[in-house]
Design a protein around this motif. Structure first.
Motif, short mmCIF file in Angstrom:
data_model
loop_
_atom_site.label_atom_id
_atom_site.label_comp_id
_atom_site.label_asym_id
_atom_site.label_seq_id
_atom_site.Cartn_x
_atom_site.Cartn_y
_atom_site.Cartn_z
N ASP A 53 8.29 46.50 37.09
CA ASP A 53 9.58 47.35 37.69
C ASP A 53 10.35 46.55 38.86
OD1 ASP A 53 9.83 49.27 35.68
OD2 ASP A 53 8.68 50.75 37.08
N THR A 54 11.35 46.90 38.95
CA THR A 54 12.22 46.43 40.36
C THR A 54 11.70 47.25 41.45
OG1 THR A 54 14.15 46.35 38.92
CG2 THR A 54 14.41 46.25 41.41
N GLU A 107 21.79 50.57 38.26
CA GLU A 107 21.86 49.07 38.46
C GLU A 107 22.36 48.41 39.80
OE1 GLU A 107 22.62 46.20 36.09
OE2 GLU A 107 21.04 47.54 35.24
N ILE A 138 11.45 42.99 34.97
CA ILE A 138 11.90 43.31 33.44
C ILE A 138 13.22 43.35 33.71
CG2 ILE A 138 11.65 45.73 33.34
CD1 ILE A 138 10.16 44.49 30.60
N LYS A 139 13.98 43.77 34.66
CA LYS A 139 15.26 43.90 34.49
C LYS A 139 16.14 42.89 35.08
CE LYS A 139 16.70 48.67 35.39
NZ LYS A 139 17.44 49.47 36.51
N ASP A 186 17.51 38.77 35.28
CA ASP A 186 17.96 37.70 34.64
C ASP A 186 17.22 36.43 34.59
OD1 ASP A 186 19.58 35.62 33.61
OD2 ASP A 186 21.55 36.59 34.22
N ASN A 188 18.32 41.35 40.36
CA ASN A 188 18.84 42.79 40.15
C ASN A 188 18.09 43.76 41.01
OD1 ASN A 188 20.27 44.73 38.82
ND2 ASN A 188 19.45 44.56 36.91
N ASN A 189 18.22 43.67 42.35
CA ASN A 189 17.44 44.35 43.22
C ASN A 189 18.56 44.73 44.26
OD1 ASN A 189 16.14 45.11 45.62
ND2 ASN A 189 14.37 44.86 44.65
N GLU A 243 12.19 40.25 45.21
CA GLU A 243 11.55 40.41 43.94
C GLU A 243 10.60 39.23 43.69
OE1 GLU A 243 11.27 42.49 41.89
OE2 GLU A 243 12.51 44.20 42.64
#
Lengths: 124, 347
Positions: A43-44, A54, B76-77, B79, B146-147, B236
């Protein structure tokens, strides 16, 4: 001509090393590191709570204006690079210097305008 | 002696020097990380690392072993391409930068042979260009992961770099005008009696502040901002991917200190040091210039590391203000002074 290419051979070799090295490092990591299962670890991170939405949002438009003002100054500065090495010992040096000083002056007018318009501020 | 010059000019020998430098820069980076922790400890009345090896010198080896045994996690999110490529871009930027930076010099029979991988006429432009690539790496890392924290850090990073690149390049151009060359070796050679810190003190201050901002050292750490943004653009990243990016930043600090000592502190020159005086003793000619350059770079680096604990952090709007409203006018002032000085002295 050969001299110019010669001086870039080390650059090319270092570039190859720079590309290969992370792959080797990550390969070693993949061999050594343990694996564990679990969904949430991919997870982010959002300070512990469930991530929402997003991250790639629309940013405020002033930011892009600010970036454009930078591009103008940066291109202007690039013009100075060739000028800096013909400064002494060339016939055109005096003419070029006058031209560039006029150029810098015009640039400074733009700079003052930006400043007065508060275009250089992070938040208005 | 002819053989020596021939070998010295051989591009494959130079490549070997370059590879040695790649190894050396890792060593210097490790020393930098160790010194950072030790200095931080000293200033805060702590001991700092002291368990691994004598005075904790092997602390970073232990850290590296730990990083090697950590699982490689890609969110997972994220790129994947950007996420994987970002540390590589940062590392490549540092490696390419070091190709043109001399790490020392050898004086034989009054002739100075700089120890450098690639000698080129435009090395100063090349170094600045390569150094700026790391900025793209940071943005790739942030956008790829993507954070939200990462992206805020990256936006700040761009705003900061946009402000500091212009004063930095103008002060570099001032140096180039005074030396009448964009070749970093020529610039060092021409500083033989007088260093450029004396001739352009304003330029030195602008260059120092701007390159500290480019390295992302405190007080210019708004991209990482541990106090507000978790870890900024590296949020991340974990394990070795984090290690690569983190280490690239420290190597950038080392190369930045080299650049400051080469451009403004006279490189391998010391006042009153005449190459001819050393010809009688070739051993000195081999050792002294390199030792002088390394010593200067070390002093500059310790100063930069200590800066972190002496100055409070800036807010991002203060950083932007400092660059455009103070450093940019100062750098133009310095440029005008350099033009006047060169016209008066030269031609």
């Amino acid at each position: 001509m050969a001299g110019i290419i010669d001086s870039y051979i080390p650059v090319a070799i270092i570039l190859v090393v720079a590309i290969i090295m992370p792959f080797i490092t990550m390969f070693i990591v993949n061999v050594l590191s343990p694996r564990s299962s679990g969904e949430t670890k991919f997870d982010t991170y959002e300070s512990g709570s469930d991530p929402t939405g997003e991250a790639r949002i629309q940013f405020k438009v002033e930011y892009y204006l600010y970036a454009i003002s930078f591009v103008i100054f940066d291109v202007a500065v690039l013009f100075m690079f060739p000028w800096s090495v013909v400064f002494v010992g060339y016939d055109i040096a005096a003419l070029l210097t006058i031209e560039l000083l006029i150029f810098i002056t015009v640039l400074l007018f733009g700079f003052v305008y930006l400043w007065k318009k508060e275009g250089l501020q992070w938040e208005k | 002696m002819v053989d020596f010059v021939e070998i010295y000019n051989n591009p494959w020998f130079r490549s070997l020097i370059g590879l040695v430098f790649v190894g050396l820069i890792f060593l210097f980076g490790m020393i930098a990380v160790w010194m950072e922790r030790k200095i931080a400890g000293d200033i805060q009345h702590r001991i700092g690392p002291n368990r691994v090896g004598k005075f904790g010198v092997l602390q970073l080896v232990a850290d590296a072993i730990k990083l090697f045994t950590k699982e490689d996690i890609i969110p997972i999110k994220a790129d994947r391409v950007l996420f994987v490529a970002a540390p590589m871009v940062m590392l490549g930027s540092v490696f390419l930068m070091l190709a043109a930076i001399p790490f020392g010099a050898v004086v034989i029979n009054d002739t100075v042979y700089p120890i450098v991988a690639a000698e080129m006429d435009i090395s100063l432009l090349y170094i600045q260009a390569m150094s700026s690539i790391s900025l793209v790496g940071i943005f790739m890392a942030a956008y790829g992961s993507n954070n939200k924290y990462s992206l805020i850090g990256a936006f700040r990073n761009f705003a900061r770099m946009v402000g500091y690149e212009v004063p930095l390049i103008i002060s570099v151009i001032s140096v180039a005008i005074m030396a009448n060359s964009l070749d970093i070796i020529e610039i060092v050679k021409i500083q033989d009696p007088i260093w450029y810190i004396v001739l352009q003190p304003i330029g030195f201050i602008v260059f120092f502040v701007a390159s500290m901002s480019e390295m992302g050292r405190l007080p210019f750490d708004q991209t990482e901002a541990e106090e507000e943004l978790v870890a900024g653009w590296v949020t991340e990243y974990s394990g070795m991917r984090f290690g690569l990016g983190f280490f690239a930043e420290y190597m950038h600090v080392v190369l930045g200190s080299f650049l400051i000592s080469l451009l403004f502190l006279g490189g391998w020159n010391i006042p009153g040091f005449i190459p001819g005086a050393l010809t009688a003793n070739p051993v000195l000619g081999f050792i002294v210039p390199t030792a002088v350059l390394l010593g200067k770079a070390a002093v500059v680096m310790i100063f930069i590391l200590m800066f972190r604990w002496a100055v409070p952090r800036f807010r991002i709007d203060q950083v932007v203000d400092l660059s455009w409203k103070k450093l940019f006018p100062l750098s133009v002032l310095n440029l005008v002074w350099v033009i006047a000085f060169t016209l008066y002295m030269g031609v």
